[in-house]
Design a protein around this motif. Structure first.
Motif, PDB file in Angstrom:
ATOM      1  N   TYR A 131       1.420   8.276   6.192  1.00 48.46           N
ATOM      2  CA  TYR A 131       0.477   7.165   6.006  1.00 48.46           C
ATOM      3  C   TYR A 131       0.169   6.501   7.352  1.00 48.46           C
ATOM      4  O   TYR A 131       0.537   5.346   7.593  1.00 48.46           O
TER       5      TYR A 131
ATOM      6  N   THR B 134      -6.271  -0.993   5.574  1.00 55.35           N
ATOM      7  CA  THR B 134      -5.965  -0.892   4.140  1.00 55.35           C
ATOM      8  C   THR B 134      -6.548  -2.109   3.421  1.00 55.35           C
ATOM      9  O   THR B 134      -7.637  -2.058   2.890  1.00 55.35           O
TER      10      THR B 134
ATOM     11  N   ASN C 271     -12.263   3.127   0.945  1.00 56.57           N
ATOM     12  CA  ASN C 271     -11.858   4.525   0.850  1.00 56.57           C
ATOM     13  C   ASN C 271     -10.376   4.672   0.537  1.00 56.57           C
ATOM     14  O   ASN C 271      -9.930   5.759   0.156  1.00 56.57           O
ATOM     15  N   ARG C 272      -9.612   3.586   0.705  1.00 56.48           N
ATOM     16  CA  ARG C 272      -8.170   3.661   0.474  1.00 56.48           C
ATOM     17  C   ARG C 272      -7.688   2.716  -0.623  1.00 56.48           C
ATOM     18  O   ARG C 272      -6.628   2.943  -1.204  1.00 56.48           O
TER      19      ARG C 272
ATOM     20  N   GLU D  15      -2.388   5.254   8.370  1.00 50.63           N
ATOM     21  CA  GLU D  15      -3.223   4.064   8.194  1.00 50.63           C
ATOM     22  C   GLU D  15      -2.409   2.812   7.898  1.00 50.63           C
ATOM     23  O   GLU D  15      -2.960   1.699   7.858  1.00 50.63           O
TER      24      GLU D  15
ATOM     25  N   LYS E 123       1.087   3.945  -3.058  1.00 50.13           N
ATOM     26  CA  LYS E 123       0.719   5.341  -2.853  1.00 50.13           C
ATOM     27  C   LYS E 123       1.860   6.273  -3.240  1.00 50.13           C
ATOM     28  O   LYS E 123       1.642   7.367  -3.770  1.00 50.13           O
TER      29      LYS E 123
ATOM     30  N   TYR F  35       0.835  -1.201   0.000  1.00 50.98           N
ATOM     31  CA  TYR F  35       0.000   0.000   0.000  1.00 50.98           C
ATOM     32  C   TYR F  35       0.868   1.249   0.000  1.00 50.98           C
ATOM     33  O   TYR F  35       0.661   2.179  -0.794  1.00 50.98           O
TER      34      TYR F  35
END
Length: 393
Positions: free
Chosen positions: A224, A157, A113-114, A226, A70, A66
């Motif tokens: 990040y 995530t 949402n991610r 999350e 990103k 992730y």
């Protein structure tokens, strides 16, 4: 290993002591020393057959994927996550001799949402491509669908997992019966196998929580949040020096980004195992997939023998980088990571060269890395350039 090791402070365990304590009274199946649980033939009731069911995930490796995605927009890292989750099932099953009639189903939980639809498509499409590639090597896998759930309330995530099921003849099983006098042939987890698209650093899907935090910069903690557990002590969150896009030498003048190096997909040995079973099955006394537990993994599958590993394959750049960034004790390193050899084959020394030759056909380095001696208690001794370490149950 003490719970207050850096690994323990991050909420994970190399030994999984609590998990093993929780399941210690469960039925261990027909063959307790088999690498994965073997069940009776529940479908047809045949005494000549058995069934296997295995479930596993890519673990926290998805969190690093992730972060890398990103930072770079590179969707291909999600292909590796799909492979990680599949191989953690399939290669365990391969270690008991199962390479055909396998049903595979996925369970993916995401925070919508991610995690975009492109990520899900990449994972699902690669799953199909991986199955086709394995079929070309004589490994018979069938996709049985799966479940993709939007569970943002409980998944920060994404969590990618698979469940595999197979039915096979009991006479085709490999049940670990590791004997004094056996040698240990270790197969490299690094390099580029003939069926791989690029250099593989040797990472599996274990040890990623520590590797991620030890190697990569603290700036990712605020960028990040999350990507990690907010209850962790700040002192163990992203404490390394690397950015995911920093280039790292992998030898022979070649470089690779640190992120891609740590995200190297878990190598499958299924094409190799299929050939080992075809040519050497009667001689094989055991196969061990060095995932959780690293080079101490085999201790859970032996009785009254000592496994001495005193001729290990060279330590690849990935694990050298993790060690340099983390300062982790070498004993813990060898218990958390495969350190360059993730498949071990136990058999008489007279047959070892045949294993090495089969591995070479797939451009995988292999050598005799150790031997087996009689002992009062099951133990593993690792003799490395960095010290000698003892492991038991």
């Amino acid at each position: 290993m003490a719970d207050q090791s850096k690994y323990g402070l991050r909420g994970v365990s190399a030994t999984k002591d609590e998990v093993h304590a929780a399941i210690k009274n469960l039925d261990k199946g027909l063959y307790p020393n088999a690498f994965c649980k073997i069940l009776p033939d529940v479908a047809a009731g045949s005494p000549e057959h058995c069934t296997l069911m295995h479930a596993d995930t890519a673990g926290t490796k998805g969190s690093l994927a992730y972060l890398y995605w990103k930072e770079t927009g590179d969707l291909s890292v999600w292909e590796g996550i799909a492979q990680d989750a599949m191989v953690m099932n399939l290669d365990d099953m391969g270690c008991v001799g199962c390479t055909s009639n396998i049903l595979l189903s996925s369970t993916i939980g995401r925070n919508k949402n991610r995690i975009s639809g492109d990520v899900i498509s990449t994972i699902i499409n690669f799953t199909s491509a991986f199955v086709e590639e394995m079929r070309s090597h004589g490994v018979d896998i069938h996709l049985a669908g799966g479940e993709t759930a939007d569970v943002g309330d409980i998944v920060r995530t994404i969590d990618v997992g698979y469940t595999a099921f197979a039915r096979m003849k009991r006479s085709d099983l490999i049940v670990n019966d590791i004997q004094p006098g056996d040698v240990v042939v270790g197969l490299a987890s690094y390099g580029q196998a003939t069926y791989e698209k690029s250099y593989n650093g040797g990472m599996g899907s274990n040890g990623l929580t520590s590797a991620r935090h030890d190697v990569f910069s603290h700036r990712y903690a605020s960028k990040y949040p999350e990507s990690y557990d907010p209850t962790l002590p700040e002192t163990v969150v992203y404490v390394g020096s690397k950015s995911v896009t920093d280039e790292v030498s992998i030898g022979n003048g070649q470089k690779m980004t640190a992120g891609k190096l740590v995200l190297s997909p878990t190598r499958t040995y299924l094409p190799v195992i299929a050939q080992l079973l075809k040519h050497l099955k009667p001689s094989i006394n055991g196969m061990i997939h060095n995932t959780g537990g690293g080079l101490s993994k085999v201790v859970k599958f032996i009785d009254n023998v000592r496994v001495i590993k005193d001729n290990l394959l060279p330590l690849p750049p990935l694990f050298q980088m993790i060690r340099e960034e983390s300062g982790t004790d070498w004993k813990e390193m060898y218990q958390v990571f495969n350190m360059g050899q993730r498949l071990e084959v136990y058999l008489p020394e007279s047959e070892a060269q045949a294993v090495i030759d089969i591995a070479k056909q797939f451009n995988i380095d292999a050598q005799i890395i150790g031997r087996v001696e009689k002992a009062d208690q099951p133990t593993v001794r690792v003799e490395s350039l960095y010290g000698t370490f003892e492991y038991d149950h």
